[in-house]
Design a protein around this motif. Structure first.
Motif, PDB file in Angstrom:
ATOM      1  N   TRP A  76       0.806  -1.229   0.000  1.00 43.09           N
ATOM      2  CA  TRP A  76       0.000   0.000   0.000  1.00 43.09           C
ATOM      3  C   TRP A  76       0.836   1.274   0.000  1.00 43.09           C
ATOM      4  CZ3 TRP A  76       0.477   3.235   4.236  1.00 43.09           C
ATOM      5  CH2 TRP A  76       0.742   2.689   5.494  1.00 43.09           C
ATOM      6  N   CYS A 105     -14.100   3.139   2.131  1.00 38.37           N
ATOM      7  CA  CYS A 105     -13.531   2.896   0.797  1.00 38.37           C
ATOM      8  C   CYS A 105     -14.045   1.558   0.301  1.00 38.37           C
ATOM      9  CB  CYS A 105     -12.006   2.916   0.848  1.00 38.37           C
ATOM     10  SG  CYS A 105     -11.272   1.749   2.033  1.00 38.37           S
ATOM     11  N   SER A 109      -7.642   0.307  -4.673  1.00 37.88           N
ATOM     12  CA  SER A 109      -6.887   1.539  -4.882  1.00 37.88           C
ATOM     13  C   SER A 109      -7.394   2.663  -3.986  1.00 37.88           C
ATOM     14  CB  SER A 109      -6.949   1.956  -6.360  1.00 37.88           C
ATOM     15  OG  SER A 109      -8.284   2.197  -6.771  1.00 37.88           O
ATOM     16  N   GLN A 110      -8.699   2.747  -3.825  1.00 40.24           N
ATOM     17  CA  GLN A 110      -9.274   3.767  -2.951  1.00 40.24           C
ATOM     18  C   GLN A 110      -8.861   3.537  -1.501  1.00 40.24           C
ATOM     19  OE1 GLN A 110     -13.567   3.684  -2.718  1.00 40.24           O
ATOM     20  NE2 GLN A 110     -13.708   5.870  -2.247  1.00 40.24           N
ATOM     21  N   GLU A 112      -6.167   1.878  -0.436  1.00 44.36           N
ATOM     22  CA  GLU A 112      -4.734   2.136  -0.291  1.00 44.36           C
ATOM     23  C   GLU A 112      -4.471   3.632  -0.109  1.00 44.36           C
ATOM     24  OE1 GLU A 112      -2.909   0.382  -3.695  1.00 44.36           O
ATOM     25  OE2 GLU A 112      -2.837  -1.632  -2.804  1.00 44.36           O
ATOM     26  N   LYS A 113      -5.156   4.455  -0.895  1.00 44.94           N
ATOM     27  CA  LYS A 113      -5.001   5.908  -0.750  1.00 44.94           C
ATOM     28  C   LYS A 113      -5.457   6.367   0.626  1.00 44.94           C
ATOM     29  CE  LYS A 113      -6.152  10.385  -2.749  1.00 44.94           C
ATOM     30  NZ  LYS A 113      -6.427  10.988  -1.413  1.00 44.94           N
ATOM     31  N   SER A 114      -6.559   5.796   1.119  1.00 50.91           N
ATOM     32  CA  SER A 114      -7.057   6.164   2.447  1.00 50.91           C
ATOM     33  C   SER A 114      -6.032   5.829   3.527  1.00 50.91           C
ATOM     34  CB  SER A 114      -8.376   5.438   2.733  1.00 50.91           C
ATOM     35  OG  SER A 114      -9.404   5.881   1.876  1.00 50.91           O
ATOM     36  N   ARG A 116      -2.762   5.533   3.156  1.00 52.86           N
ATOM     37  CA  ARG A 116      -1.639   6.469   3.032  1.00 52.86           C
ATOM     38  C   ARG A 116      -1.989   7.829   3.644  1.00 52.86           C
ATOM     39  NH1 ARG A 116      -1.252   4.007  -2.162  1.00 52.86           N
ATOM     40  NH2 ARG A 116      -2.352   5.784  -3.113  1.00 52.86           N
ATOM     41  N   ASP A 117      -3.216   8.294   3.392  1.00 51.41           N
ATOM     42  CA  ASP A 117      -3.649   9.572   3.965  1.00 51.41           C
ATOM     43  C   ASP A 117      -3.666   9.522   5.487  1.00 51.41           C
ATOM     44  OD1 ASP A 117      -3.937  10.615   1.424  1.00 51.41           O
ATOM     45  OD2 ASP A 117      -6.130  10.382   1.366  1.00 51.41           O
ATOM     46  N   ASN A 120      -0.078   9.671   6.749  1.00 45.47           N
ATOM     47  CA  ASN A 120       0.447  11.034   6.651  1.00 45.47           C
ATOM     48  C   ASN A 120      -0.101  11.916   7.766  1.00 45.47           C
ATOM     49  OD1 ASN A 120       1.948  10.426   4.361  1.00 45.47           O
ATOM     50  ND2 ASN A 120       0.334  11.069   2.943  1.00 45.47           N
TER      51      ASN A 120
END
Length: 239
Positions: A76, A105, A109-110, A112-114, A116-117, A120
């Protein structure tokens, strides 16, 4: 009237977790063949049945791992942690969370972005060493490795991080439940934690609000998990 000699099997499985199952099979076999001529042919057939039973039981107990997808940190796109503190396992508690933001999500892909967010936000805004949770569950049923099995999280406060695994369901579940796929994956993940000896078999399950002053994991979801096995009532107090 002669009886089948099963001492060899008893010795082989004396320390095995399958002993209760094997014992039940002994009783069935004896009841079936007692009073008959138990020559080598009969003896051979009984042994085959016993061994096949063991194989089938082992397949069933590992089914939890094969039914869920655990997406690794590398998959991810995780940032490296600033530091790590080892977690002594098995721990006696599992804490259930929701993210609130981002909301649920529904594809890889959605999700994985969540994740990562979330990492961060935890590292850059809250100043934590890494994403706070041990694992996260996407609405599509994928499980995402956070800090993992053996690293202490930042998910329930200093008094709980060292004795619990934090599992976060991605989404806002104040007025709705996670998708069925996520609920199934979360339960299988908890089962897998026990099978891997990361969570004690007699573990206690809490919602985040039971150990910290928060609305997490959302009103609807909290009511739902309070019906799960191992959930126990507890009013939040400091520590």
């Amino acid at each position: 009237k002669r009886k089948l000699n099963i001492s060899l099997f008893a010795d082989l499985f004396e320390s095995s977790p399958w002993v209760p199952f094997i014992t039940a099979r002994y009783s069935t076999c004896e009841a079936t063949i007692t009073g008959t001529d138990m020559g080598k042919g009969h003896n051979f057939r009984v042994r085959v049945v016993l061994w096949v039973s063991v194989v089938l039981l082992r397949m069933d107990t590992t089914m939890g791992e094969s039914q869920i997808t655990i997406v690794s940190r590398a998959e991810w796109g995780a940032r490296p942690p600033k530091s790590r503190d080892n977690l002594t396992t098995p721990v006696p508690y599992v804490i259930i969370h929701h993210t609130y933001i981002p909301d649920v999500c529904l594809n890889r892909s959605q999700c994985e972005k969540s994740v990562r967010d979330i990492q961060n936000f935890h590292m850059d805004t809250r100043g934590w060493a890494d994403i706070g949770y041990n694992f996260l569950v996407g609405g599509n049923g994928d499980v995402f490795e956070g800090r993992g099995w053996d690293v202490k999280g930042s998910q329930a406060g200093p008094d709980w991080n060292c004795r619990s695994l934090g599992i976060c369901f991605i989404g806002d579940f104040t007025n709705k439940l996670p998708p069925e796929e996520a609920i199934k994956a979360g339960k299988l993940l908890i089962q897998l934690c026990v099978e891997k000896n990361k969570l004690t078999p007699n573990y206690t399950l809490y919602g985040h609000r039971q150990v910290r002053p928060t609305e997490c994991p959302g009103d609807e979801f909290y009511k739902f998990i309070s019906q799960w096995d191992h959930w126990k009532p507890r009013n939040n107090t400091v520590g």
